[in-house]
Design a protein around this motif. Structure first.
Motif, short mmCIF file in Angstrom:
data_model
loop_
_atom_site.label_atom_id
_atom_site.label_comp_id
_atom_site.label_asym_id
_atom_site.label_seq_id
_atom_site.Cartn_x
_atom_site.Cartn_y
_atom_site.Cartn_z
N ILE A 33 1.08 -1.41 -0.11
CA ILE A 33 0.29 -0.02 -0.10
C ILE A 33 0.91 1.28 -0.32
N ARG A 34 2.17 1.30 0.46
CA ARG A 34 2.63 2.65 0.96
C ARG A 34 3.67 2.58 -0.57
N ALA A 35 3.70 1.44 -0.64
CA ALA A 35 4.63 1.15 -2.21
C ALA A 35 3.88 2.13 -3.45
N GLU A 36 2.35 1.94 -3.34
CA GLU A 36 1.68 2.86 -3.98
C GLU A 36 1.53 4.14 -3.79
N GLY A 37 2.27 5.10 -3.17
CA GLY A 37 2.01 6.17 -2.89
C GLY A 37 0.85 6.86 -1.86
N VAL A 38 0.04 5.69 -0.73
CA VAL A 38 -1.18 6.53 -0.18
C VAL A 38 -0.31 6.96 0.77
N ASN A 39 -0.89 8.04 1.28
CA ASN A 39 -1.36 8.78 2.69
C ASN A 39 -1.13 8.25 3.55
N GLU A 40 0.54 8.08 4.24
CA GLU A 40 0.61 7.66 5.22
C GLU A 40 -0.73 7.20 6.77
N LEU A 41 -1.48 8.23 6.70
CA LEU A 41 -2.46 8.63 7.53
C LEU A 41 -3.52 7.23 7.54
N THR A 42 -3.63 7.24 5.94
CA THR A 42 -4.67 5.82 5.63
C THR A 42 -4.45 4.79 5.22
N VAL A 43 -3.04 4.35 5.38
CA VAL A 43 -2.83 3.48 5.36
C VAL A 43 -3.29 2.50 6.56
N ASN A 44 -3.92 2.70 7.21
CA ASN A 44 -4.14 1.93 7.94
C ASN A 44 -5.45 1.41 7.29
N LYS A 45 -6.30 2.00 7.25
CA LYS A 45 -7.94 2.62 6.58
C LYS A 45 -7.75 1.12 5.76
N HIS A 46 -6.82 1.40 4.51
CA HIS A 46 -7.00 0.95 3.57
C HIS A 46 -6.81 -0.11 3.47
N LEU A 47 -5.98 -1.02 4.56
CA LEU A 47 -5.61 -2.16 4.79
C LEU A 47 -6.66 -2.85 5.05
N LYS A 48 -7.50 -2.24 6.07
CA LYS A 48 -8.70 -2.88 6.63
C LYS A 48 -9.71 -2.63 6.07
N ASP A 49 -9.76 -2.69 5.16
CA ASP A 49 -10.32 -2.43 2.89
C ASP A 49 -9.93 -3.68 2.88
N VAL A 50 -9.26 -3.38 2.50
CA VAL A 50 -8.43 -5.24 1.86
C VAL A 50 -8.81 -6.37 2.62
N GLN A 51 -8.12 -6.33 3.65
CA GLN A 51 -8.74 -7.61 4.49
C GLN A 51 -10.21 -8.12 4.79
N GLN A 52 -11.29 -6.75 4.53
CA GLN A 52 -12.64 -7.26 4.50
C GLN A 52 -12.77 -7.37 3.60
N LEU A 53 -12.20 -6.99 2.21
CA LEU A 53 -12.76 -7.52 0.78
C LEU A 53 -11.65 -9.48 0.53
N THR A 54 -10.81 -9.35 1.10
CA THR A 54 -10.14 -10.70 0.99
C THR A 54 -10.69 -11.50 1.88
N PHE A 55 -11.48 -10.70 2.91
CA PHE A 55 -12.21 -12.05 3.99
C PHE A 55 -13.12 -12.93 3.05
N LYS A 56 -13.97 -11.61 2.27
CA LYS A 56 -15.57 -11.93 1.83
C LYS A 56 -14.97 -13.22 0.62
N HIS A 57 -13.87 -12.73 -0.22
CA HIS A 57 -13.26 -13.30 -1.66
C HIS A 57 -13.41 -14.88 -1.06
N CYS A 58 -11.99 -15.38 0.10
CA CYS A 58 -12.08 -16.60 0.52
C CYS A 58 -12.82 -16.74 0.91
N THR A 59 -13.91 -16.76 1.82
CA THR A 59 -15.39 -17.14 2.15
C THR A 59 -15.87 -17.91 1.00
#
Length: 189
Positions: A33-59
């Motif tokens: 996420i950081r390598a994509e140049g995402v603002n540091e203050l929003t990295v964990n928010k984006h990570l949470k979004d990715v986790q939710q999508l991944t969980f739904k996908h795998c489920t």
């Protein structure tokens, strides 16, 4: 009781392994996420979004394999639906040919992991993943040939063997020689 002791030891190792794997995936996702140049203050928010999508996908994959384990046709349709929903983000313009190839890839990887890989490989993290799907000769939904993609533009990304591109926790690229353990900031030629 020896059985209880063995169970407790197994549980401890499994829990520790699971936590370590989670940490590795969490840190790797943050780096990407950081390598994509995402603002540091929003990295964990984006990570949470990715986790939710991944969980739904795998489920959804899990549902396809467990609900339709004895019905290969219906399982394949459900896998294609999961790919369409979670990988292609419900893109109405996606091609059936593409969906079928991706669903076949998921089916192959499942059979490979569940039935083809020795348990010792799995627990050591040595999964021999199959090749990604071949997307040459694709057809649109009307059966017409699609224009072939020129993959030669991607060849500049290839590294000489045995080098691999890695990311630091901050998302900066560096290069690692898997045979010598040498690392460098400069891209090997």
């Amino acid at each position: 009781n020896p059985c209880k002791k063995n169970h407790n030891i197994w549980y401890f190792y499994f829990t520790t392994w699971k936590e370590e794997l989670f940490d590795i995936l969490w840190n790797d996702s943050q780096s990407r996420i950081r390598a994509e140049g995402v603002n540091e203050l929003t990295v964990n928010k984006h990570l949470k979004d990715v986790q939710q999508l991944t969980f739904k996908h795998c489920t959804h994959y899990d549902h396809a394999f467990h609900e339709y384990g004895d019905n290969p046709k219906r399982r394949f349709e459900e896998l294609a639906l999961a790919v369409w929903m979670h990988v292609l983000n419900r893109d109405e313009e996606s091609y059936d040919d593409q969906l079928k190839r991706l669903a076949a890839y998921v089916e192959y990887q499942y059979a490979n992991i569940v039935m083809g890989v020795p348990d010792s490989y799995f627990w050591e993290g040595r999964i021999p993943w199959g090749n990604i799907p071949d997307f040459s000769g694709m057809k649109d939904n009307d059966g017409n040939d699609l224009e072939e993609v020129d993959y030669s533009v991607l060849s500049s990304e290839e590294l000489p063997k045995p080098w691999m591109k890695m990311l630091t926790f901050a998302g900066e690229a560096y290069y690692w020689n898997t045979e010598t353990d040498e690392t460098t900031w400069k891209r090997p030629l």
